[in-house]
Design a protein around this motif. Structure first.
Motif, PDB file in Angstrom:
ATOM      1  N   ARG A   3       0.895  -1.328  -0.416  1.00 55.81           N
ATOM      2  CA  ARG A   3      -0.427   0.427  -0.387  1.00 55.81           C
ATOM      3  C   ARG A   3       0.917   0.696  -0.122  1.00 55.81           C
ATOM      4  O   ARG A   3       2.430   0.971   0.950  1.00 55.81           O
ATOM      5  N   MET A  60      -4.293   7.297  -6.555  1.00 52.55           N
ATOM      6  CA  MET A  60      -6.236   6.934  -6.107  1.00 52.55           C
ATOM      7  C   MET A  60      -6.574   7.892  -7.133  1.00 52.55           C
ATOM      8  O   MET A  60      -8.038   6.882  -7.966  1.00 52.55           O
ATOM      9  N   LYS A  79      -5.986   2.550 -10.799  1.00 57.62           N
ATOM     10  CA  LYS A  79      -4.722   2.214  -9.131  1.00 57.62           C
ATOM     11  C   LYS A  79      -6.271   2.865  -7.864  1.00 57.62           C
ATOM     12  O   LYS A  79      -5.679   1.090  -6.943  1.00 57.62           O
ATOM     13  N   ASP A  82      -8.328  -0.665  -8.103  1.00 59.10           N
ATOM     14  CA  ASP A  82      -7.976  -1.487  -7.752  1.00 59.10           C
ATOM     15  C   ASP A  82      -7.602  -1.386  -6.576  1.00 59.10           C
ATOM     16  O   ASP A  82      -7.612  -3.086  -6.386  1.00 59.10           O
ATOM     17  N   TRP A  83      -7.169  -0.805  -5.714  1.00 53.56           N
ATOM     18  CA  TRP A  83      -7.321  -0.753  -3.870  1.00 53.56           C
ATOM     19  C   TRP A  83      -8.602  -1.408  -3.849  1.00 53.56           C
ATOM     20  O   TRP A  83      -8.395  -1.815  -2.339  1.00 53.56           O
TER      21      TRP A  83
END
Length: 89
Positions: A3, A60, A79, A82-83
């Motif tokens: 992370r 993000m 991103k 994806d997270w």
């Protein structure tokens, strides 16, 4: 994949709202986001902007100026998806 930052519960809440609205085909401004956050009554616009700064620095989200307006809309990046979206098999 590590992370990029440790996110607070409020930042996770903000990111969830951004992704929900993006899934519906709309993008939120800071004003609209402030009206929708669960901690909005005790939360200032500055606190929302700082949370957005953290999310933007982590890659993000991006904030883009709306055409013909003075406000910016918040869009999730790949991103960010994806997270915060679960993996599919």
């Amino acid at each position: 994949m590590a992370r990029p930052v440790r996110l607070t519960q409020k930042q996770k809440n903000i990111m969830g709202l951004i992704l929900k609205r993006a899934g519906e085909g709309t993008f939120l401004s800071v004003t609209a986001l402030h009206a929708e956050v669960s901690h909005g009554d005790g939360c200032s616009y500055g606190a929302i902007r700082k949370s957005l700064d953290v999310l933007e620095n982590a890659g993000m989200i991006v904030r883009l100026r709306r055409p013909g307006e003075n406000s910016k809309e918040v869009k999730p990046t790949q991103k960010g998806y994806d997270w915060f979206r679960p993996l599919r098999d």
